[in-house]
Design a protein around this motif. Structure first.
Motif, short mmCIF file in Angstrom:
data_model
loop_
_atom_site.label_atom_id
_atom_site.label_comp_id
_atom_site.label_asym_id
_atom_site.label_seq_id
_atom_site.Cartn_x
_atom_site.Cartn_y
_atom_site.Cartn_z
N GLN A 123 79.26 79.08 -10.44
CA GLN A 123 79.33 78.30 -9.56
C GLN A 123 78.21 78.66 -8.15
N TYR A 124 77.83 79.83 -8.15
CA TYR A 124 77.03 80.42 -6.98
C TYR A 124 75.62 79.50 -7.44
N ASN A 127 75.95 75.68 -6.93
CA ASN A 127 75.87 75.34 -5.55
C ASN A 127 74.36 75.37 -4.85
N LYS A 128 73.42 76.17 -5.57
CA LYS A 128 72.06 76.36 -5.21
C LYS A 128 71.24 75.31 -6.07
N PHE A 287 79.07 79.44 -1.07
CA PHE A 287 80.11 78.31 -1.08
C PHE A 287 80.33 77.73 0.14
N ASP A 289 79.54 75.39 3.20
CA ASP A 289 78.74 74.14 3.15
C ASP A 289 79.37 72.98 3.70
N ASP A 291 79.63 70.24 2.52
CA ASP A 291 80.03 69.68 1.58
C ASP A 291 81.17 70.39 0.78
N LYS A 294 81.44 72.41 -2.78
CA LYS A 294 81.00 73.63 -2.81
C LYS A 294 81.89 74.96 -2.85
#
Length: 425
Positions: A123-124, A127-128, A287, A289, A291, A294
């Motif tokens: 997920q890192y 998310n980018k 993580f 954000d 949003d 995220k």
């Protein structure tokens, strides 16, 4: 009716083929390095009950820490709440972990700690805005039994039933002596050919693979390669952590530090389940954000259980005492002396030790598979002699609690020598 018979009616045991396995021992009491079965027979727990129990069974200091916390706050949900034991334990862990570790995520067992780490890594990059999903892991690794951890594991019969259902994992050989360059080449090749998110490893010692030991310099080089290619590095210290290798963490031997570290087992001294996945500030920041999507959407009902955290704090305090540190050194010295003796035994090969871990292979012409006939004969022999050891194929290993006495160690060594003489061809 005995525990064995009552157990048989309803219980399903781990890693057990119930059609052929011997009945489980009914254990009714434990104290220090000893366990007693329902018939009163005494056993030396030479593997710390699957590596969780470094400070001895029925440790009164851990019991007191549990009781004190249970009578104040036994549990509270961790979603939207916090509490003193969790904060104190996080502060303590950050003070003893490698300096790049800044954030603590709690869960409840080693497999889940690894599961969280893998999700963090994938997920890192998501998310980018990057799609990197492949994991690199060592051959014959073992990281647990949940799906992500199982995918990263390389012991085939653990995962055979789930082929095609797992994460994409590329395997490289561990950098054993003579294979260092091959490991580096295979890692570079994997990173070049695949969208690799993470490289996961058991630092310096592969546990379930048979206590395979490799050099810190070789691992440093692999971590350096991974980092140079923007691959997240994950150290699975579930077995090696909290003094097993002679230092608090196996990563303490390294110059290059991992981005994420997984801890469990000895964290609570063999009392109740608790696990940790620690991460760098950089990982955590990916993580954070506006949003909400995220965020790391992972949690457990009992995560950061106050009682578990209080016990873990006491366990770390015990670990850091001069007495425990001297015990680790004492066991290490006895192991080294026994390795020298094993080296003179023609029926033994590859005797090795690191910290309180000792392992070697018995030379034999029999079936040396993970649960083969040699392993079963060895296991039964040790149980008959009152020693709890769980060989991996023809590999015998010792990983005792730090409270084991010199006399108990010598008894373990003596029975092992008897087993070699009796079973080796």
């Amino acid at each position: 009716m005995k525990l064995q018979q009552r157990d048989e009616k309803h219980l399903w045991h781990p890693y057990t083929q119930h059609q052929t396995a011997s009945k489980p021992l009914g254990i009714v009491k434990g104290k220090d390095a000893l366990l007693w079965d329902e018939d009163g027979k005494e056993y030396i727990d030479a593997i710390s009950s699957w590596w969780v129990n470094p400070f001895g069974h029925s440790n009164e200091l851990l019991a007191q820490a549990a009781y004190k916390q249970l009578t104040q706050l036994e549990h509270v949900l961790f979603g939207g709440f916090t509490h003193e034991p969790a904060v104190l334990l996080a502060e303590k862990l950050i003070s003893i972990l490698p300096s790049n570790q800044q954030k603590i995520f709690f869960s409840d067992n080693g497999s889940t700690a690894v599961e969280v780490a893998i999700k963090m890594a994938i997920q890192y990059f998501f998310n980018k805005g990057e799609k990197k999903h492949v994991i690199v892991a060592f051959e014959n690794a073992f990281h647990g039994d949940t799906f992500g951890a199982m995918a990263a594991s390389g012991i085939s019969f653990f995962t055979e039933s789930f082929k095609g259902q797992l994460l994409e994992v590329v395997r490289i050989p561990i950098p054993e002596k003579g294979k260092e360059q091959l490991s580096e080449e295979k890692l570079k090749e994997a990173i070049t050919k695949h969208k690799v998110a993470a490289f996961i490893f058991e630092p310096l010692v592969q546990g379930a693979a048979g206590m395979k030991i490799y050099a810190e310099k070789a691992l440093d080089n692999l971590i350096k390669i991974a980092k140079s290619h923007n691959v997240i590095t994950i150290a699975d210290e579930v077995m090696t952590g909290f003094g097993r290798t002679g230092k608090t963490f196996a990563c303490d031997y390294l110059s290059e530090q991992p981005d994420i570290i997984c801890l469990s087992k000895a964290l609570t001294g063999g009392t109740i389940p608790l696990a940790v996945t620690s991460a760098t500030q950089e990982i955590f920041d990916a993580f954070c954000d506006e949003d909400v999507n995220k965020a790391l959407f992972h949690g457990h009902t009992y995560m950061a259980n106050p009682t578990g955290c209080a016990i873990a704090l006491e366990a770390i305090r015990i670990l850091q005492t001069d007495e425990t540190q001297q015990n680790i050194k004492r066991i290490e010295q006895h192991h080294k002396e026994f390795v020298q003796k094993l080296n003179d035994n023609p029926n033994v090969e590859n005797a090795r030790t690191l910290g309180v871990i000792l392992a070697f292979e018995v030379k034999t012409s029999g079936n040396t598979s993970y649960y083969g006939s040699i392993r079963n004969r060895l296991y039964d022999f040790f149980i008959e002699k009152g020693i709890i050891l769980r060989p991996v194929g023809n590999t015998i290993y010792i990983l005792p609690p730090y409270i084991v006495t010199n006399a108990q160690l010598q008894r373990i060594y003596s029975v092992i020598e008897e087993a070699i003489k009796e079973i080796a061809s």
